[in-house]
Scaffold this motif. Structure first.
Motif, PDB file in Angstrom:
ATOM      1  N   UNK A  36      35.771 -47.303 -21.454  1.00  0.00           N
ATOM      2  CA  UNK A  36      36.554 -48.204 -22.398  1.00  0.00           C
ATOM      3  C   UNK A  36      36.138 -49.657 -22.188  1.00  0.00           C
ATOM      4  N   UNK A  37      36.032 -50.041 -20.774  1.00  0.00           N
ATOM      5  CA  UNK A  37      35.416 -51.462 -20.405  1.00  0.00           C
ATOM      6  C   UNK A  37      34.190 -51.545 -21.012  1.00  0.00           C
ATOM      7  N   UNK A  38      33.029 -50.629 -21.201  1.00  0.00           N
ATOM      8  CA  UNK A  38      31.918 -50.837 -21.597  1.00  0.00           C
ATOM      9  C   UNK A  38      31.550 -50.699 -23.131  1.00  0.00           C
ATOM     10  N   UNK A  39      32.674 -49.892 -23.704  1.00  0.00           N
ATOM     11  CA  UNK A  39      32.694 -49.644 -25.028  1.00  0.00           C
ATOM     12  C   UNK A  39      33.416 -51.009 -25.703  1.00  0.00           C
ATOM     13  N   UNK A  40      34.362 -51.550 -25.152  1.00  0.00           N
ATOM     14  CA  UNK A  40      34.876 -53.024 -25.837  1.00  0.00           C
ATOM     15  C   UNK A  40      33.853 -54.168 -25.651  1.00  0.00           C
ATOM     16  N   UNK A  41      33.007 -53.976 -24.508  1.00  0.00           N
ATOM     17  CA  UNK A  41      32.086 -55.032 -24.587  1.00  0.00           C
ATOM     18  C   UNK A  41      30.966 -54.892 -25.665  1.00  0.00           C
ATOM     19  N   UNK A  42      30.736 -53.733 -25.921  1.00  0.00           N
ATOM     20  CA  UNK A  42      29.592 -53.372 -26.963  1.00  0.00           C
ATOM     21  C   UNK A  42      30.125 -53.828 -28.341  1.00  0.00           C
ATOM     22  N   UNK A  43      31.377 -53.430 -28.546  1.00  0.00           N
ATOM     23  CA  UNK A  43      32.111 -53.775 -29.801  1.00  0.00           C
ATOM     24  C   UNK A  43      32.190 -55.129 -30.123  1.00  0.00           C
ATOM     25  N   UNK A  44      32.426 -56.044 -29.080  1.00  0.00           N
ATOM     26  CA  UNK A  44      32.628 -57.359 -29.318  1.00  0.00           C
ATOM     27  C   UNK A  44      31.191 -58.252 -29.685  1.00  0.00           C
ATOM     28  N   UNK A  45      30.150 -57.460 -28.971  1.00  0.00           N
ATOM     29  CA  UNK A  45      28.996 -57.993 -29.292  1.00  0.00           C
ATOM     30  C   UNK A  45      27.534 -57.138 -28.915  1.00  0.00           C
ATOM     31  N   UNK A  46      27.260 -56.317 -29.763  1.00  0.00           N
ATOM     32  CA  UNK A  46      26.641 -55.010 -29.210  1.00  0.00           C
ATOM     33  C   UNK A  46      24.815 -55.630 -28.937  1.00  0.00           C
ATOM     34  N   UNK A  47      24.697 -56.950 -29.270  1.00  0.00           N
ATOM     35  CA  UNK A  47      23.302 -57.124 -28.937  1.00  0.00           C
ATOM     36  C   UNK A  47      23.196 -58.266 -27.953  1.00  0.00           C
ATOM     37  N   UNK A  48      24.391 -58.391 -27.225  1.00  0.00           N
ATOM     38  CA  UNK A  48      24.381 -59.184 -25.969  1.00  0.00           C
ATOM     39  C   UNK A  48      23.670 -58.441 -24.992  1.00  0.00           C
ATOM     40  N   UNK A  49      22.670 -59.130 -24.287  1.00  0.00           N
ATOM     41  CA  UNK A  49      22.281 -58.306 -23.000  1.00  0.00           C
ATOM     42  C   UNK A  49      23.211 -58.340 -22.038  1.00  0.00           C
ATOM     43  N   UNK A  50      23.379 -57.151 -21.239  1.00  0.00           N
ATOM     44  CA  UNK A  50      24.245 -56.618 -20.249  1.00  0.00           C
ATOM     45  C   UNK A  50      23.702 -56.459 -18.981  1.00  0.00           C
ATOM     46  N   UNK A  51      22.356 -56.108 -18.946  1.00  0.00           N
ATOM     47  CA  UNK A  51      21.755 -55.761 -17.910  1.00  0.00           C
ATOM     48  C   UNK A  51      20.171 -56.021 -17.850  1.00  0.00           C
ATOM     49  N   UNK A  52      19.513 -56.538 -16.790  1.00  0.00           N
ATOM     50  CA  UNK A  52      17.968 -56.771 -17.011  1.00  0.00           C
ATOM     51  C   UNK A  52      17.552 -55.730 -16.121  1.00  0.00           C
ATOM     52  N   UNK A  53      16.760 -54.692 -16.309  1.00  0.00           N
ATOM     53  CA  UNK A  53      16.145 -53.665 -15.569  1.00  0.00           C
ATOM     54  C   UNK A  53      14.640 -54.415 -15.120  1.00  0.00           C
ATOM     55  N   UNK A  54      14.270 -53.761 -14.001  1.00  0.00           N
ATOM     56  CA  UNK A  54      12.667 -54.052 -13.701  1.00  0.00           C
ATOM     57  C   UNK A  54      11.805 -53.124 -13.807  1.00  0.00           C
ATOM     58  N   UNK A  55      10.848 -53.080 -15.092  1.00  0.00           N
ATOM     59  CA  UNK A  55      10.148 -52.135 -15.348  1.00  0.00           C
ATOM     60  C   UNK A  55       8.709 -52.435 -14.813  1.00  0.00           C
ATOM     61  N   UNK A  56       7.865 -51.493 -15.057  1.00  0.00           N
ATOM     62  CA  UNK A  56       6.501 -51.791 -14.499  1.00  0.00           C
ATOM     63  C   UNK A  56       5.577 -53.079 -15.228  1.00  0.00           C
ATOM     64  N   UNK A  57       6.233 -53.499 -16.278  1.00  0.00           N
ATOM     65  CA  UNK A  57       5.437 -54.509 -16.614  1.00  0.00           C
ATOM     66  C   UNK A  57       6.224 -55.841 -16.611  1.00  0.00           C
TER      67      UNK A  57
END
Length: 556
Positions: A36-57
């Motif tokens: 529910x914590x994650x779902x409510x964050x997504x409902x309020x602003x689904x396009x907001x960045x929440x995590x920045x992964x480190x990928x190969x590039x």
């Protein structure tokens, strides 16, 4: 610290302002459970960045909506594979957003995760499998050249083989799962979107391995309710907001890395994940992404300082520090001078959660840089007890720190630990400290590391700080061993700064310490014996005690 033991001080007046008590930063009731914590964050602003992964590039941003979609898809797939209430899922992943997805998805089904450190050896993995009995093992594929699959096969041996879910990681192609089968089948998650069932928030959601300093680690389990409440309290008292970016460099499999990430999510901030700690890459991320908060030991920030080449870290506001190398004060002063960073000592453990306490910013330096602090939740109670007489001690008197509240471990996976609680229901921390006032305490050291020198109880860190202040010393550690007379003596070990040769170290100590605290001998070693755990790199005091016993009769 021995002066405090022999001359109890009165509680300080108006020295510490209580941490503010703040509700969840959204209108309405707090989240029901972790999904529910994650779902409510997504409902309020689904396009907001929440995590920045480190990928190969390079950095890979993940939005709230994407993380929530991946959580729902995985939960639906796990549900179809029979994972449900009470099941344990062992997550052997580095700091990838996948690790968070697995936590939220498994919790949504009423199960719990046990994180496995990517540094764990075969015996440690075998121990976790035997205690946790996971219904599924989640395995990182081809990560950093580590043969995790080989370790898993060796750990399983002739025992029951769990099924394996193989995860490739951000920006990588899915592997052939057949190559990761250890006897129970293997698959690659490819779930389709679906609802996340409502879980029992009071059921275990996560377990952490303890330090294992007295043997193989215990597996301390906490409920989803406990995780949520603590995350909200940490976010509020640290002062994390939606505008902030929090460095998540400590492994999510460990309690300090996990609670840091959960506090960031509870505030709606961004988690900047570092799957491998490379100081140059972390500094680049901190500068490029504007990291505001860091939680980590002085070992972590020492590596950052040594690699720092004038990168702009002016966004870095707060460092929650644990002192592993005796360098916290020096590094806190450096961060304040260079970037305006405020540093606060923190306290925590696998059984109590990390960031259980930290010092408010109005506490003056350098006291604010020491371990301990004010508890983050008023429901958390702390007391100090004489470990011999069991007398509850007043402010200013040293004894064992004991805790009670929603942060305390709910149970241990695969084992009963009857001695974890006192007869009246308080948790034995095994840590030596002193109560400052109601809810605020100073942590000194593990009770087994405290030194009884000439009748005084001494925190070895006090001697270590003095040794580390020598211009030719890089790292210092002090241990106590019995002399021929049976009395404990302090023996110091130091690693020199590159190209330096420290001399006169006992005399250096005598200039700044009471006579009885001056170590019997100080030896220069090429490197400290260390162990890399989930919360940082710690010096192995037991090995140094062996060295000290061998060296005790030699001339200083």
């Amino acid at each position: 610290m021995s002066e405090r033991a022999s001359e109890p001080s009165a509680p300080r007046e108006n020295a510490i302002v209580p941490h503010p008590v703040a509700p969840f930063p959204e209108p309405g009731p707090p989240p029901r459970d972790l999904p529910d914590l994650l779902g409510r964050l997504a409902a309020r602003d689904p396009d907001a960045v929440v995590v920045i992964d480190r990928g190969p590039a390079g950095p890979v941003p993940v939005t709230r909506g994407e993380l929530w979609r991946r959580t729902r898809a995985l939960a639906a797939e796990l549900d179809g594979r029979g994972i449900g209430a009470g099941d344990c899922v062992a997550v052997w992943l580095p700091n990838w957003s996948d690790a968070l997805v697995w936590q939220f998805a498994v919790a949504g089904l009423g199960g719990h995760v046990i994180g496995i450190n990517t540094r764990y050896n075969v015996d440690e993995v075998r121990h976790v499998l035997a205690r946790a009995r996971p219904a599924l093992v989640v395995l990182a594929h081809d990560f950093h050249g580590l043969d995790l699959l080989g370790r898993l096969k060796a750990a399983v041996g002739d025992g029951p083989a769990p099924p394996v879910a193989v995860v490739a990681g951000p920006g990588r192609e899915a592997p052939d799962p057949a190559t990761s089968d250890v006897g129970g089948g293997a698959w690659v998650p490819t779930g389709i979107d679906g609802p996340v069932p409502a879980s029992d928030p009071d059921a275990p959601a996560v377990a952490f391995t303890t330090s294992g300093s007295t043997g193989m680690p215990k597996l301390a389990a906490h409920s989803g309710t406990g995780v949520l409440r603590h995350a909200v309290a940490d976010a509020a008292t640290i002062g994390i907001t939606e505008r902030d970016r929090v460095l998540c460099a400590l492994p999510l499999s460990g309690v300090f890395g996990y609670n840091t990430a959960m506090a960031a999510l509870a505030a709606g901030a961004v988690c900047v994940l570092a799957p491998v700690f490379d100081a140059d890459e972390v500094l680049a991320d901190m500068a490029r992404l504007g990291v505001t908060h860091v939680v980590g030991g002085d070992d972590l920030v020492l590596r950052l300082r040594e690699a720092w080449r004038d990168q702009d870290l002016s966004a870095w506001r707060w460092w929650g520090v644990a002192d592993f190398q005796g360098r916290s004060r020096e590094l806190a002063a450096w961060a304040a001078a260079e970037f305006g960073t405020s540093t606060s000592g923190v306290y925590g453990s696998s059984e109590l959660f990390a960031l259980v306490a930290h010092w408010p910013l109005d506490e003056p330096e350098p006291d604010r840089w020491a371990g301990g602090g004010r508890v983050v939740d008023p429901a958390i109670a702390v007391r100090v007890v004489d470990p011999v007489t069991e007398e509850v001690l007043g402010a200013g008197r040293e004894g064992e720190l004991q805790f009670r509240g929603p942060n305390v471990v709910d149970r241990y996976l695969g084992a009963d630990v009857p001695d974890a609680l006192t007869r009246d229901g308080w948790f034995h921390s095994g840590d030596l400290g002193v109560l400052v006032d109601d809810g605020a305490f100073a942590y000194f050291c593990r009770m087994g590391d405290a030194l009884r020198l000439h009748g005084f109880l001494v925190d070895p860190a006090e001697i270590e700080v003095r040794l580390a202040a020598h211009p030719d010393v890089h790292t210092a550690k002090v241990v106590g061993v019995p002399s021929a007379s049976g009395a404990t003596v302090a023996i110091g070990f130091v690693v020199a700064e590159q190209g330096r040769t420290p001399t006169g170290l006992r005399e250096w100590c005598a200039e700044g310490l009471a006579k009885f605290k001056v170590p019997e001998s100080v030896r220069v070693v090429e490197a400290m014996p260390t162990t890399s755990g989930t919360n940082g790199t710690k010096i192995r005091a037991a090995t140094l005690r062996e060295w000290a016993s061998q060296l005790l009769d030699e001339p200083a």
